[in-house]
Design a protein around this motif. Structure first.
Motif, PDB file in Angstrom:
ATOM      1  N   GLU A 161      24.616  28.265 -12.751  1.00  0.00           N
ATOM      2  CA  GLU A 161      24.904  29.602 -12.221  1.00  0.00           C
ATOM      3  C   GLU A 161      26.207  30.143 -12.794  1.00  0.00           C
ATOM      4  N   LYS A 162      27.200  29.267 -12.938  1.00  0.00           N
ATOM      5  CA  LYS A 162      28.482  29.711 -13.494  1.00  0.00           C
ATOM      6  C   LYS A 162      28.327  30.166 -14.942  1.00  0.00           C
ATOM      7  N   GLN A 163      27.517  29.449 -15.699  1.00  0.00           N
ATOM      8  CA  GLN A 163      27.283  29.847 -17.087  1.00  0.00           C
ATOM      9  C   GLN A 163      26.622  31.226 -17.154  1.00  0.00           C
ATOM     10  N   ARG A 164      25.580  31.430 -16.353  1.00  0.00           N
ATOM     11  CA  ARG A 164      24.853  32.702 -16.402  1.00  0.00           C
ATOM     12  C   ARG A 164      25.754  33.854 -15.981  1.00  0.00           C
ATOM     13  N   SER A 165      26.565  33.642 -14.945  1.00  0.00           N
ATOM     14  CA  SER A 165      27.483  34.686 -14.482  1.00  0.00           C
ATOM     15  C   SER A 165      28.552  34.971 -15.531  1.00  0.00           C
ATOM     16  N   TYR A 166      29.041  33.901 -16.168  1.00  0.00           N
ATOM     17  CA  TYR A 166      30.084  34.065 -17.186  1.00  0.00           C
ATOM     18  C   TYR A 166      29.546  34.814 -18.405  1.00  0.00           C
ATOM     19  N   ILE A 167      28.306  34.526 -18.796  1.00  0.00           N
ATOM     20  CA  ILE A 167      27.686  35.216 -19.931  1.00  0.00           C
ATOM     21  C   ILE A 167      27.596  36.709 -19.666  1.00  0.00           C
ATOM     22  N   LYS A 168      27.147  37.091 -18.469  1.00  0.00           N
ATOM     23  CA  LYS A 168      27.021  38.510 -18.140  1.00  0.00           C
ATOM     24  C   LYS A 168      28.383  39.201 -18.145  1.00  0.00           C
ATOM     25  N   ASP A 169      29.391  38.554 -17.562  1.00  0.00           N
ATOM     26  CA  ASP A 169      30.732  39.147 -17.521  1.00  0.00           C
ATOM     27  C   ASP A 169      31.324  39.261 -18.919  1.00  0.00           C
ATOM     28  N   LEU A 170      31.146  38.196 -19.726  1.00  0.00           N
ATOM     29  CA  LEU A 170      31.694  38.179 -21.076  1.00  0.00           C
ATOM     30  C   LEU A 170      31.051  39.256 -21.939  1.00  0.00           C
ATOM     31  N   ALA A 171      29.732  39.410 -21.830  1.00  0.00           N
ATOM     32  CA  ALA A 171      29.026  40.424 -22.611  1.00  0.00           C
ATOM     33  C   ALA A 171      29.459  41.824 -22.197  1.00  0.00           C
ATOM     34  N   ALA A 172      29.616  42.042 -20.908  1.00  0.00           N
ATOM     35  CA  ALA A 172      30.019  43.358 -20.420  1.00  0.00           C
ATOM     36  C   ALA A 172      31.410  43.742 -20.906  1.00  0.00           C
ATOM     37  N   LYS A 173      32.322  42.772 -20.950  1.00  0.00           N
ATOM     38  CA  LYS A 173      33.683  43.048 -21.416  1.00  0.00           C
ATOM     39  C   LYS A 173      33.704  43.482 -22.873  1.00  0.00           C
ATOM     40  N   ARG A 174      32.721  43.020 -23.650  1.00  0.00           N
ATOM     41  CA  ARG A 174      32.679  43.356 -25.067  1.00  0.00           C
ATOM     42  C   ARG A 174      31.784  44.558 -25.362  1.00  0.00           C
ATOM     43  N   GLY A 175      31.147  45.101 -24.338  1.00  0.00           N
ATOM     44  CA  GLY A 175      30.330  46.288 -24.515  1.00  0.00           C
ATOM     45  C   GLY A 175      28.889  45.996 -24.874  1.00  0.00           C
ATOM     46  N   TYR A 176      28.414  44.770 -24.621  1.00  0.00           N
ATOM     47  CA  TYR A 176      27.039  44.400 -24.929  1.00  0.00           C
ATOM     48  C   TYR A 176      26.214  44.320 -23.646  1.00  0.00           C
ATOM     49  N   ASP A 177      24.904  44.486 -23.791  1.00  0.00           N
ATOM     50  CA  ASP A 177      23.979  44.326 -22.678  1.00  0.00           C
ATOM     51  C   ASP A 177      23.382  42.923 -22.725  1.00  0.00           C
ATOM     52  N   ALA A 178      23.371  42.230 -21.607  1.00  0.00           N
ATOM     53  CA  ALA A 178      22.761  40.907 -21.508  1.00  0.00           C
ATOM     54  C   ALA A 178      21.659  40.962 -20.459  1.00  0.00           C
ATOM     55  N   GLU A 179      20.417  40.996 -20.910  1.00  0.00           N
ATOM     56  CA  GLU A 179      19.277  41.050 -19.989  1.00  0.00           C
ATOM     57  C   GLU A 179      18.856  39.620 -19.626  1.00  0.00           C
ATOM     58  N   ILE A 180      18.822  39.367 -18.331  1.00  0.00           N
ATOM     59  CA  ILE A 180      18.534  38.015 -17.859  1.00  0.00           C
ATOM     60  C   ILE A 180      17.029  37.812 -17.720  1.00  0.00           C
ATOM     61  N   SER A 181      16.541  36.726 -18.330  1.00  0.00           N
ATOM     62  CA  SER A 181      15.137  36.357 -18.165  1.00  0.00           C
ATOM     63  C   SER A 181      15.079  34.872 -17.812  1.00  0.00           C
ATOM     64  N   ASN A 182      14.134  34.128 -18.336  1.00  0.00           N
ATOM     65  CA  ASN A 182      13.977  32.728 -17.953  1.00  0.00           C
ATOM     66  C   ASN A 182      14.253  31.780 -19.116  1.00  0.00           C
ATOM     67  N   GLU A 183      14.351  30.496 -18.772  1.00  0.00           N
ATOM     68  CA  GLU A 183      14.320  29.385 -19.719  1.00  0.00           C
ATOM     69  C   GLU A 183      15.609  29.153 -20.493  1.00  0.00           C
ATOM     70  N   LEU A 184      16.730  29.772 -20.149  1.00  0.00           N
ATOM     71  CA  LEU A 184      17.992  29.497 -20.841  1.00  0.00           C
ATOM     72  C   LEU A 184      18.453  28.093 -20.468  1.00  0.00           C
ATOM     73  N   THR A 185      18.668  27.243 -21.482  1.00  0.00           N
ATOM     74  CA  THR A 185      19.096  25.870 -21.215  1.00  0.00           C
ATOM     75  C   THR A 185      20.612  25.785 -21.154  1.00  0.00           C
ATOM     76  N   PHE A 186      21.095  24.651 -20.691  1.00  0.00           N
ATOM     77  CA  PHE A 186      22.544  24.423 -20.601  1.00  0.00           C
ATOM     78  C   PHE A 186      23.194  24.500 -21.982  1.00  0.00           C
ATOM     79  N   ASP A 187      22.588  23.820 -22.971  1.00  0.00           N
ATOM     80  CA  ASP A 187      23.153  23.822 -24.326  1.00  0.00           C
ATOM     81  C   ASP A 187      23.115  25.212 -24.948  1.00  0.00           C
ATOM     82  N   GLU A 188      22.021  25.942 -24.740  1.00  0.00           N
ATOM     83  CA  GLU A 188      21.917  27.299 -25.288  1.00  0.00           C
ATOM     84  C   GLU A 188      22.950  28.220 -24.652  1.00  0.00           C
ATOM     85  N   ALA A 189      23.180  28.052 -23.366  1.00  0.00           N
ATOM     86  CA  ALA A 189      24.185  28.868 -22.688  1.00  0.00           C
ATOM     87  C   ALA A 189      25.572  28.571 -23.221  1.00  0.00           C
ATOM     88  N   SER A 190      25.860  27.300 -23.467  1.00  0.00           N
ATOM     89  CA  SER A 190      27.162  26.924 -24.020  1.00  0.00           C
ATOM     90  C   SER A 190      27.368  27.543 -25.397  1.00  0.00           C
TER      91      SER A 190
END
Length: 223
Positions: free
Chosen positions: A181-210
Motif C-alpha cells: 500500500e505504501k508503494q502504491r500511494s508513494y507512486i501516485k504522490d511522486l507522479a503527481a508532483k512531477r505532473g504525470y498521471d498514474a492510473e491504478i489498475s491490477n497486478e503491480l508487483t513489489f519489484d515492479e513498483a520498486s
C-alpha cells in the motif's frame, strides 16, 4: 620502509574521508542527496596527500532527444559508460560505471558524467552516509492490499539515486509478491508532483513498483 601500495593508499583516503552526508536538497522533487561536489570535497585532500589521481575514459556514449510528460517536452537523454583509472604513478586500479541523465538544455552529458564520477567514487571508496541503519526500524504487515499497475512514461532512467524511501519498508506478500500500500500511494504522490498521471489498475508487483519509483524519481518535473 616499504612504500604503501595503491590499495593501501585508497584505503587510507577512505578512512580519512569518513562519511559523506546527504546535504544536497532537491526542493522540486523532495529528496536529499549526495552531490558530486560533496563527494569530491571529502576525498580531494587525501588524494592529493597520497599523490593519487583519477582520469576518465568514455567507453560508450549514446545521445537522443525524447518527448516526456503531458506536454511532450523535448529533453536530451544521455547514457554513457566510463572507465575511471586511479593511479599513483606506479600501480593503477580501474572501475567501470554507467551514467545517465536528462536535461532540457545542453547539460545532459555533463550531468551524466557527474553521475558516473560520483558513482565511481562512492563505490571505490565505499563512503557511508551519516544516516541511521535501516534495520533500526521494523514494520509488520497485517494484510495484503490490492495491487495496481501504474501507467507511467516509458523513459528509462538511472537507478543511481541513493536516497531511501519509506515506500520500501514493508515487505511483499510471499504468496503474491504484490506491491505494498505504501508503494502504491508513494507512486501516485511522486507522479503527481512531477505532473504525470498514474492510473491504478491490477497486478503491480513489489519489484515492479520498486523499479517504477526509481524511474519516477529521475523524471523531469512537467508543469
Amino acid at each position: 620502509m616499504t612504500a604503501p601500495t595503491l590499495v593501501e593508499k585508497l584505503t587510507q583516503i577512505s578512512n580519512d574521508a569518513g562519511f559523506v552526508a546527504k546535504t544536497g536538497k532537491n526542493a522540486a522533487q523532495g529528496f536529499n542527496f549526495r552531490g558530486i561536489d560533496a563527494v569530491v570535497n571529502a576525498l580531494s585532500t587525501g588524494m592529493r596527500a597520497s599523490r593519487v589521481i583519477v582520469f576518465p575514459t568514455v567507453l560508450d556514449y549514446q545521445y537522443e532527444q525524447i518527448a516526456v510528460g503531458q506536454n511532450k517536452a523535448t529533453v536530451g537523454h544521455v547514457r554513457l559508460e566510463v572507465r575511471y583509472t586511479f593511479t599513483d604513478g606506479v600501480d593503477s586500479i580501474s572501475a567501470v560505471v554507467a551514467g545517465e541523465a536528462m536535461d532540457s538544455g545542453d547539460k545532459a552529458t555533463a550531468k551524466a558524467m557527474s553521475v558516473a564520477f560520483r558513482t565511481a567514487l562512492l563505490q571505490v571508496f565505499f563512503l557511508p552516509t551519516d544516516e541511521k541503519d535501516p534495520d533500526e526500524d521494523s514494520f509488520v504487515r497485517t494484510s495484503t492490499p490490492p495491487s495496481a499497475r501504474a501507467n507511467h512514461p516509458s523513459v528509462s532512467a538511472p537507478v543511481e539515486q541513493d536516497d531511501s524511501d519509506h515506500a520500501f519498508a514493508s515487505k511483499p506478500s510471499r504468496m503474491s509478491g504484490l506491491a505494498t500500500e505504501k508503494q502504491r500511494s508513494y507512486i501516485k504522490d511522486l507522479a503527481a508532483k512531477r505532473g504525470y498521471d498514474a492510473e491504478i489498475s491490477n497486478e503491480l508487483t513489489f519489484d515492479e513498483a520498486s523499479q517504477l519509483i526509481n524511474e519516477l524519481k529521475q523524471m523531469p518535473v512537467i508543469r
